[in-house]
Enzyme design. Structure first.
Site, PDB file in Angstrom:
ATOM      1  N   HIS A   1      -9.591   0.861   4.776  1.00 22.71           N
ATOM      2  CA  HIS A   1      -8.566   1.143   5.375  1.00 22.71           C
ATOM      3  C   HIS A   1      -8.889   2.063   6.762  1.00 22.71           C
ATOM      4  O   HIS A   1      -9.618   2.971   6.408  1.00 22.71           O
ATOM      5  CB  HIS A   1      -7.234   1.929   4.500  1.00 22.71           C
ATOM      6  CG  HIS A   1      -6.110   1.643   4.924  1.00 22.71           C
ATOM      7  ND1 HIS A   1      -5.627   2.618   6.062  1.00 22.71           N
ATOM      8  CD2 HIS A   1      -4.924   1.003   4.943  1.00 22.71           C
ATOM      9  CE1 HIS A   1      -4.387   2.337   6.239  1.00 22.71           C
ATOM     10  NE2 HIS A   1      -3.917   1.354   5.749  1.00 22.71           N
TER      11      HIS A   1
ATOM     12  N   LYS B   1       0.121   4.089  -0.388  1.00 18.16           N
ATOM     13  CA  LYS B   1      -0.785   5.358   0.075  1.00 18.16           C
ATOM     14  C   LYS B   1      -0.102   6.657  -0.732  1.00 18.16           C
ATOM     15  O   LYS B   1      -0.269   6.590  -1.906  1.00 18.16           O
ATOM     16  CB  LYS B   1      -0.085   5.671   1.507  1.00 18.16           C
ATOM     17  CG  LYS B   1      -0.269   4.184   2.507  1.00 18.16           C
ATOM     18  CD  LYS B   1      -0.155   4.736   4.090  1.00 18.16           C
ATOM     19  CE  LYS B   1      -0.361   3.181   4.803  1.00 18.16           C
ATOM     20  NZ  LYS B   1      -0.398   3.505   6.173  1.00 18.16           N
TER      21      LYS B   1
ATOM     22  N   GLY C   1       2.157   2.446  10.978  1.00 10.35           N
ATOM     23  CA  GLY C   1       3.310   3.361  10.659  1.00 10.35           C
ATOM     24  C   GLY C   1       3.724   3.779  11.918  1.00 10.35           C
ATOM     25  O   GLY C   1       4.347   4.838  12.051  1.00 10.35           O
TER      26      GLY C   1
ATOM     27  N   GLU D   1      -5.651  -5.070  10.579  1.00 12.67           N
ATOM     28  CA  GLU D   1      -4.311  -3.985  10.662  1.00 12.67           C
ATOM     29  C   GLU D   1      -4.755  -3.237  12.203  1.00 12.67           C
ATOM     30  O   GLU D   1      -5.594  -2.201  11.925  1.00 12.67           O
ATOM     31  CB  GLU D   1      -4.471  -3.104   9.625  1.00 12.67           C
ATOM     32  CG  GLU D   1      -4.232  -3.737   8.262  1.00 12.67           C
ATOM     33  CD  GLU D   1      -3.652  -2.962   7.353  1.00 12.67           C
ATOM     34  OE1 GLU D   1      -2.576  -2.810   6.769  1.00 12.67           O
ATOM     35  OE2 GLU D   1      -4.443  -1.633   6.942  1.00 12.67           O
TER      36      GLU D   1
ATOM     37  N   ASN E   1       0.987  -1.128   0.059  1.00 20.57           N
ATOM     38  CA  ASN E   1       0.108  -0.089   0.172  1.00 20.57           C
ATOM     39  C   ASN E   1       0.981   1.240   0.111  1.00 20.57           C
ATOM     40  O   ASN E   1       1.282   1.560   0.944  1.00 20.57           O
ATOM     41  CB  ASN E   1      -0.872   0.018   0.960  1.00 20.57           C
ATOM     42  CG  ASN E   1      -1.719   1.267   1.435  1.00 20.57           C
ATOM     43  OD1 ASN E   1      -1.738   2.108   0.448  1.00 20.57           O
ATOM     44  ND2 ASN E   1      -2.163   1.239   2.505  1.00 20.57           N
TER      45      ASN E   1
ATOM     46  N   GLU F   1      -7.122   4.354   7.775  1.00 17.58           N
ATOM     47  CA  GLU F   1      -6.932   5.733   7.542  1.00 17.58           C
ATOM     48  C   GLU F   1      -8.174   6.368   6.769  1.00 17.58           C
ATOM     49  O   GLU F   1      -8.720   7.696   7.184  1.00 17.58           O
ATOM     50  CB  GLU F   1      -5.893   6.230   6.719  1.00 17.58           C
ATOM     51  CG  GLU F   1      -4.319   5.854   7.315  1.00 17.58           C
ATOM     52  CD  GLU F   1      -3.148   5.330   6.489  1.00 17.58           C
ATOM     53  OE1 GLU F   1      -3.212   5.560   5.525  1.00 17.58           O
ATOM     54  OE2 GLU F   1      -2.393   4.952   7.326  1.00 17.58           O
TER      55      GLU F   1
ATOM     56  N   SER G   1       3.112  -2.042  10.468  1.00 17.09           N
ATOM     57  CA  SER G   1       4.795  -2.417  10.686  1.00 17.09           C
ATOM     58  C   SER G   1       5.167  -3.580  10.332  1.00 17.09           C
ATOM     59  O   SER G   1       6.092  -3.954  11.043  1.00 17.09           O
ATOM     60  CB  SER G   1       4.913  -1.524  12.226  1.00 17.09           C
ATOM     61  OG  SER G   1       4.368  -0.436  12.211  1.00 17.09           O
TER      62      SER G   1
HETATM   63  P1  PGA Z   1       2.730   0.240   7.632  1.00 20.01           P
HETATM   64  O1  PGA Z   1       0.990   0.241   6.934  1.00 20.01           O
HETATM   65  O2  PGA Z   1       3.270  -0.938   7.266  1.00 20.01           O
HETATM   66  O3  PGA Z   1       3.425   1.469   7.385  1.00 20.01           O
HETATM   67  O4  PGA Z   1       2.468   0.272   9.294  1.00 20.01           O
HETATM   68  C1  PGA Z   1       0.440  -0.614   6.947  1.00 20.01           C
HETATM   69  C2  PGA Z   1      -0.951  -0.032   6.227  1.00 20.01           C
HETATM   70  O5  PGA Z   1      -1.451   0.983   6.578  1.00 20.01           O
HETATM   71  O6  PGA Z   1      -1.587  -0.887   5.310  1.00 20.01           O
END
Ligand code: PGA
Length: 252
Positions: free
Chosen positions: A95, A11, A173, A167, A9, A97, A212
C-alpha cells in the site's frame, strides 16, 4: 469473465467491537448480492473477532500487511501463518502508505507476496504514482517499474492468484478520484505488461481501482473494461456506503 472484488481497507480505524458491528451491518446490507467477492481488511487485533462475525457469510477476511519471514525476532511483525490461522484469505501488500511512511521497497513487497502465496493467502498488490510523478508524465514508467519489482520474487505459476490494486497516491483520501478514462488507461497498461510477462493468465487477473472511491463514482469506474473492482478506504468505514459500492460492482 473476471469476478469483481470490492475490498475495504479500514487502515488504523475501528476497534474490535466496531469491526463486529460493521461486519454484521455489512452482511445484512449485502443480502442477495452474489456476483461480487467482498473483502474486509480490519486492523490486526480485530481480525479474529471479525472472522467470527463473518462466519457463514460470503465476506472474506484480509489483513493490511504481513512480514515475509515465517518466524523470528521481528518485534511488532506478524507472519503469514498467523494470518492464515485467524482466517485471512487475502492480504494487502505494498500500500502506498506503507511504501511512503514505512519505506517499503518493491523487493520487500515481492517477498511478502511470495510468502503469502506460499502460505495460501492471496496478495492484493498495490501500485500507484505520486502527484509529482503524474505531473512529470511518469505514471506509466513508475507503475510499470513497481509492478515488475513487486512481482520479481513471485513464481510465475502463482500469478493468476494475485489481485492488483492501482491506487494513484494523489487520489487516496483526498476526494480527488482519477477519471474513469484515466484509470482505465493505467489498468489496460498493467494488463498489457502482465500479458507480456505472463501470457494468457493476464486476462484473468483482477485489477482494482483505489483512491477516493465513493458510492457516487463507483459505477462509472467499474464500467471500464479493465477495472475489476475497488479497494476502498474512507468510504468503507460506513457499512451502508461500502455496500452501495459493492452493488455498483454487482450491476457492472
Ligand atoms: P480512500 O483510500 O478510499 O480513502 O482514498 C483508498 C486506499 O488507501 O486503499
Amino acid at each position: 469473465m473476471r469476478r469483481p472484488i470490492v475490498a475495504a481497507n479500514f487502515k488504523m480505524h475501528l476497534t474490535g467491537p466496531e469491526v463486529v458491528a460493521h461486519a454484521e451491518a455489512l452482511v445484512a446490507a449485502l443480502a442477495g448480492v452474489d456476483d461480487v467477492e467482498v473483502v474486509v481488511a480490519p486492523p490486526f487485533p480485530a481480525l479474529e473477532r471479525a472472522a467470527r462475525a463473518l462466519e457463514g457469510s460470503p465476506v472474506r477476511l484480509a489483513a493490511q500487511n504481513v512480514h515475509a519471514e515465517p518466524r523470528g525476532a521481528f518485534t511488532g511483525e506478524v507472519s503469514v501463518e498467523m494470518l492464515a490461522e485467524v482466517g485471512c484469505r487475502y492480504t494487502i501488500v505494498g500500500h502506498s502508505e506503507r511504501r511512503a511512511l514505512f519505506r517499503e521497497t518493491d523487493a520487500e513487497v515481492s517477498a511478502k507476496a511470495a510468502a503469502l502465496l506460499a502460505g495460501g493467502i492471496r496478495p492484493i498488490l498495490c501500485l500507484g504514482e505520486s502527484l509529482a510523478q503524474r505531473e512529470a508524465d511518469q505514471t506509466r514508467t513508475v507503475v510499470a517499474a513497481q509492478l515488475e519489482g513487486s512481482l520479481a520474487g513471485v513464481p510465475g505459476d502463482r500469478i493468476p492468484e494475485l489481485v492488483i490494486a492501482y491506487e494513484p497516491v494523489w487520489a487516496i483520501g483526498t476526494g480527488r478520484t482519477a477519471t474513469p478514462e484515466l484509470a482505465q488507461e493505467v489498468h489496460a497498461a498493467i494488463r498489457e505488461q502482465l500479458e507480456r510477462s505472463h501470457g494468457a493468465a493476464a486476462a484473468g487477473i483482477r485489477i482494482l481501482y483505489g483512491g477516493s472511491v465513493k458510492p457516487d463514482n463507483a459505477a462509472e469506474l467499474m464500467a471500464q473494461a479493465d477495472i475489476d473492482g475497488a479497494l476502498v478506504g474512507g468510504a468503507s468505514l460506513d457499512p451502508a456506503s461500502f455496500a452501495s459500492i459493492v452493488r455498483a460492482a454487482s450491476s457492472r
